[in-house]
Structures are given as structure tokens and as C-alpha cells.
Design an enzyme around this catalytic site. Structure first.
Site, PDB file in Angstrom:
ATOM      1  N   TYR A 144      40.748  45.024  42.734  1.00 36.85           N
ATOM      2  CA  TYR A 144      40.467  44.476  44.059  1.00 36.85           C
ATOM      3  C   TYR A 144      40.953  43.035  44.100  1.00 36.85           C
ATOM      4  O   TYR A 144      40.703  42.248  43.189  1.00 36.85           O
ATOM      5  CB  TYR A 144      38.964  44.511  44.340  1.00 36.85           C
ATOM      6  CG  TYR A 144      38.570  43.941  45.686  1.00 36.85           C
ATOM      7  CD1 TYR A 144      38.929  44.587  46.870  1.00 36.85           C
ATOM      8  CD2 TYR A 144      37.830  42.757  45.775  1.00 36.85           C
ATOM      9  CE1 TYR A 144      38.547  44.062  48.105  1.00 36.85           C
ATOM     10  CE2 TYR A 144      37.450  42.237  47.008  1.00 36.85           C
ATOM     11  CZ  TYR A 144      37.819  42.889  48.163  1.00 36.85           C
ATOM     12  OH  TYR A 144      37.449  42.383  49.386  1.00 36.85           O
ATOM     13  N   ASP A 239      44.556  37.672  38.666  1.00 29.36           N
ATOM     14  CA  ASP A 239      43.448  37.442  39.583  1.00 29.36           C
ATOM     15  C   ASP A 239      42.201  37.235  38.726  1.00 29.36           C
ATOM     16  O   ASP A 239      41.607  38.183  38.242  1.00 29.36           O
ATOM     17  CB  ASP A 239      43.287  38.641  40.526  1.00 29.36           C
ATOM     18  CG  ASP A 239      42.167  38.428  41.533  1.00 29.36           C
ATOM     19  OD1 ASP A 239      41.368  37.490  41.345  1.00 29.36           O
ATOM     20  OD2 ASP A 239      42.102  39.205  42.505  1.00 29.36           O
ATOM     21  N   LYS A 267      34.792  32.379  43.452  1.00 32.04           N
ATOM     22  CA  LYS A 267      33.449  32.573  42.895  1.00 32.04           C
ATOM     23  C   LYS A 267      32.922  31.343  42.122  1.00 32.04           C
ATOM     24  O   LYS A 267      32.517  30.389  42.760  1.00 32.04           O
ATOM     25  CB  LYS A 267      33.409  33.869  42.103  1.00 32.04           C
ATOM     26  CG  LYS A 267      33.674  35.030  43.086  1.00 32.04           C
ATOM     27  CD  LYS A 267      33.594  36.441  42.601  1.00 32.04           C
ATOM     28  CE  LYS A 267      33.756  37.348  43.829  1.00 32.04           C
ATOM     29  NZ  LYS A 267      34.613  38.491  43.652  1.00 32.04           N
TER      30      LYS A 267
HETATM   31  C1  LIG Z   1      35.705  38.803  44.841  1.00 32.38           C
HETATM   32  C2  LIG Z   1      37.101  39.012  44.474  1.00 32.38           C
HETATM   33  C3  LIG Z   1      38.157  38.661  45.320  1.00 32.38           C
HETATM   34  C4  LIG Z   1      37.942  38.231  46.740  1.00 32.38           C
HETATM   35  O1  LIG Z   1      37.239  37.033  46.836  1.00 32.38           O
HETATM   36  P1  LIG Z   1      36.465  36.717  48.210  1.00 32.38           P
HETATM   37  O2  LIG Z   1      35.948  35.330  48.007  1.00 32.38           O
HETATM   38  O3  LIG Z   1      35.407  37.763  48.316  1.00 32.38           O
HETATM   39  O4  LIG Z   1      37.453  36.810  49.307  1.00 32.38           O
HETATM   40  C5  LIG Z   1      39.451  38.755  44.853  1.00 32.38           C
HETATM   41  N1  LIG Z   1      39.699  39.183  43.610  1.00 32.38           N
HETATM   42  C6  LIG Z   1      38.719  39.544  42.768  1.00 32.38           C
HETATM   43  C7  LIG Z   1      39.058  39.985  41.381  1.00 32.38           C
HETATM   44  C8  LIG Z   1      37.382  39.493  43.175  1.00 32.38           C
HETATM   45  O5  LIG Z   1      36.421  39.905  42.353  1.00 32.38           O
END
Ligand SMILES: *Cc1c(COP(=O)(O)O)cnc(C)c1O
Length: 429
Positions: A144, A239, A267
Site C-alpha cells: 500500500y 516506501d 507516520k
Molecule cells: C500509511 C501508509 C501510506 C499512506 O500514508 P497516509 O499518511 O495515510 O496518506 C503510504 N505507504 C505506507 C507504507 C503506509 O503504511
């Protein structure tokens, strides 16, 4: 456990918010109940509007590495608020947070601050396309990367929970530039690269996948991926929105000793405020406006409250590296305890853990990719979730998310969690 006020709040929310929530997984519908509404949280505990208390393993889905509302973060926020909440001018705070990130991630020379992980990844992809002059990207099934159009293809997290890994509303013209490969399967990547020689701008992945449950990349897979990207002139984007500053201060790239060309953060780097960032090699990042032609902007980007919280958070964990030892120790004890109970009842479910991230998969299959995750019994997860919830343990309301342990979780929490786990597993049989 009484949930009257949460149920009332939810009914009301449903009249003005689609599904009653602002982010799908919060609706709890995949685990067969209605959401609990949070009132406040402190340390490892969260309290709902009915006054129930839970040991919290959602941790706001990642940012709460130190538990909820530590005093020093509250102070940092209050001191920032007193100076004003947004200026639309640069502040020195942005440079300070960027330097903290650079220092921990040698692959990152320059950083651009944004407001969410979604925005970070979406922008990084744009830069990668501009830098390489290519349009296509490779992503992995079950990973994701936020909800931007080109990345919401065979996606994990809420999209997976609600069985819409590829969302309607995204034009086919956009999707055709996203090639989807199999996690931990280098042959699937070679095939895609061969079929689209000279067309691929970037490969993006979660080096430690946390949005299909916890599935770690195998070290040899990452090494080969790095090599392939270098050979083909394709950018490798990590990511690390979840894994950054969590699996280690240096993130997954530190653990695996693999250097990506670009990295996305979110995060933890906002200390609980909305933030994201992307960074990478200087020659790539200098493509970004105003030093280069790639346009990307934000009214609230580099927001002083978010920056101040991020600086406080990263400075604190940098100065207290023992936090990672604590997280590892707690995680290991929890894993051992749960494993012993699983063994006792002859339950074959794989229990994955990396530091403070953990997932129990309700399947007897070895889990390496999305295909394996798909064999999980979601009905069993639902029973597990509900059994733990009524015993005061708050888990992610989806098989496809991870358990987040914080540095505020203590031995008492560990014991209480294991007692609830044993009772719940007995119920499952
Ligand atoms: C949470 C998440 C996102 C998206 O971040 P948001 O602040 O929710 O837009 C992207 N990549 C990873 C791996 C994530 O866990």
C-alpha cells in the site's frame, strides 16, 4: 463491556460522513462490529467514549512509537502553538527536521515535506518519472502506498480489507502505467522489466510490508531488486512510511543495508500530526520546483506544528536508542508467549514479527506474498479481534494490518495481553 455511546456516535456520524468515518478501516465492518469512538489515550492505553479502557495496539496506525501523549510531545506542541499555527513562509524548523532525516538515512541528500504519506509517494513517483523521462512504474501486489490514482492498484490496507484493491474511479489510462509484480518473486520483476524495456521509471515497494499483515522482503530479493534497477536505469523507491524510524532508527534500508534512490516517510516523523516527506539523491531531488521543473506544492506543507512535533519525536528517539531494545524485548516476549499458547492448542498459524510490528495470520500456509495472505480465514480473524476487544485488547480491525507495539507497553500490558490471548484462542477452538 458497554458500547452504547460509541454506537450512538457512530449512528450520528453515518448521517454526515460516508460510512461514519474518514478512513475506511476505522469502520470495523470487516470484523463484524461497529467502531469504538476514541475519547483520549495515554501511554499504552486508549479510552473510548463509554469509558472503557484498552491496551492499544493500533497506535494510530504507526505514529505512536512512544505511546500516546508523552509529556515532552505535549510541551513541544503547546510551545509551537503559542508562536502561531501556520505562516506560509519558510521556518527553520523545516531545515531542522530535514537534517534529522538526512542524518539517519545516508541515501537521502534532500527532503521535501508534505502533509501525508499518500502525498509523499505520489510526489516521489512524479519526480521519478520526470528524472527518468519514463512513464511506467512497478509496484507489488498487497503493498500500500496511499490512495493516489496510479498506486491504488492491487493495493493493501483498507483497499484489501474491503476487497477493492483496485478502486473504481481510476481511469484505465492511468492504471496501464502501473505494472504489478509479486512480492518476494524476483522473476516476476525480471519479466515485467523485459516486457517493458526502456519504459519503466521506478520500482516502488514497502521493504517491510505492513499493509497485508506483516510480510518482510527476503534480503536476497531486495539485493537483486537493487541490482536490477541499477542495471536498467530504473529508480528504486522505498516506501518507509511505516518502517522508517520504527524497525530501526535507520529504517528498513538500515536493517537490510540496501540503498534506495528515493525514500518516502510519514507516520512517526510527524509525532502524531499530519505529515509526510520524500527524499533522495541530490540530483533527483533537485528536479523539484523551484530548483527544478517538477511542480509540487502545499499550503500547509512544512507546517510549524507538525515540524516541531517531528523534531521533538526524532530528537527524543535519537537520544534514547535504548527504545529499540525495549521494543524488541517486548515484541520478543509477546511473540514467545503467543507462540507457546498456539503450540499448546496445536494451532499452526504463522506469527510474523519485526521489532515492534507483528501479525498473526489465520492460515496454515507459509506467508511470503499477497497470494499466501489471501488464504487467511477472515472469519477466524473476526472472532479473534472480537475476543480480544471484549477483554480490553485493541487490535487492528483487519487481518491485513499489523499490530503496533509502543515503547509505553510494559510487563503488565504483556501479561494482560497474553491472558486475553489464551482465553480467546480457547474460544476459537
Ligand atoms: C500509511 C501508509 C501510506 C499512506 O500514508 P497516509 O499518511 O495515510 O496518506 C503510504 N505507504 C505506507 C507504507 C503506509 O503504511
Amino acid at each position: 463491556m458497554d458500547h452504547t455511546l460509541s454506537k450512538k456516535a457512530y449512528a450520528k456520524a453515518c448521517t454526515c460522513l460516508p460510512g461514519g468515518v474518514d478512513s475506511p478501516v476505522r469502520a470495523f465492518s470487516s470484523v463484524g462490529c461497529t467502531p469504538i469512538f476514541a475519547d483520549h489515550a495515554q501511554g499504552s492505553h486508549l479510552f473510548d467514549v463509554d469509558g472503557n479502557s484498552y491496551i492499544d495496539y493500533i497506535g494510530s496506525w504507526g505514529p505512536m512509537l512512544l505511546g500516546h501523549a508523552p509529556a515532552f510531545l505535549q510541551e513541544a506542541l503547546l510551545s509551537a502553538v503559542r508562536k502561531g499555527t501556520s505562516f506560509g513562509l519558510p521556518t527553520v524548523l523545516e531545515t531542522e527536521l530535514a537534517e534529522l532525516i538526512k542524518e539517519a538515512y545516508p541515501s537521502v541528500d534532500m527532503v521535501r515535506m508534505v502533509n501525508s504519506g499518500t502525498e509523499a509517494v505520489m510526489s516521489a513517483i512524479r519526480v521519478a518519472r520526470a528524472y527518468t523521462g519514463k512513464d511506467k512504474i512497478i509496484k507489488f501486489e498487497g503493498n500500500y502506498h496511499g490512495h493516489s490514482d496510479g498506486l491504488l492498484v492491487s493495493s493493501g490496507s483498507g483497499a484489501l480489507t474491503y476487497q477493492v484493491p483496485t478502486s473504481p474511479g481510476i481511469p484505465q489510462d492511468v492504471i496501464r502505467h502501473t505494472l504489478v509484480c509479486t512480492y518476494n518473486d524476483i522473476e516476476s520483476v525480471k519479466k515485467a522489466m523485459n516486457n517493458h524495456k526502456g519504459e519503466i521509471a521506478a520500482v516502488i515497494l514497502e521493504p517491510i510490508a505492513g499493509n497485508m499483515g506483516l510480510v518482510q522482503a527476503e534480503p536476497v530479493f531486495l539485493k537483486e531488486l537493487r541490482q536490477l534497477c541499477t542495471e536498467e536505469g530504473i529508480l528504486l523507491i522505498f516506501d518507509e512510511v511505516i518502517s522508517g524510524f520504527r524497525v530501526a532508527y535507520e529504517g528498513a534500508q538500515g536493517l537490510y543495508c540496501v540503498k534506495p534512490d528515493m525514500t518516502c516517510f510519514g507516520k512517526i516523523i510527524g509525532g502524531g500530526l499530519p505529515v509526510g516527506a520524500y527524499g533522495g539523491k541530490k540530483e533527483i531531488m533537485q528536479m523539484v520546483s523551484p530548483s527544478g521543473p517538477v511542480y509540487q506544492a502545499g499550503t500547509l506543507s512544512g507546517n510549524p506544528l507538525a515540524m516541531r512535533m517531528g523534531i521533538a519525536m526524532l530528537t527524543y528517539i535519537k537520544e534514547h536508542p535504548d527504545i529499540y531494545a525495549h521494543l524488541e524485548a517486548f515484541g520478543a516476549k509477546l511473540q514467545e508467549g503467543m507462540q507457546a499458547i498456539l503450540d499448546q492448542y496445536h494451532l499452526p498459524y504463522p506469527l510474523h514479527r519485526c521489532g515492534s510490528l507483528m501479525t498473526l495470520f489465520f492460515t496454515d500456509r507459509k506467508i511470503r506474498s499477497y497470494k499466501d495472505v489471501q488464504t487467511c480465514d477472515l472469519q477466524l480473524y473476526r472472532t479473534y479481534f472480537q475476543g480480544m476487544l471484549k477483554r480490553g485488547i485493541l487490535l487492528a480491525p483487519s487481518q491485513f494490518e499489523v499490530m503496533f507495539i509502543s515503547a509505553a507497553h510494559d510487563l503488565r500490558d504483556l501479561q494482560d495481553t497474553l491472558i486475553a490471548f489464551e482465553q480467546t484462542m480457547k474460544e476459537l477452538l
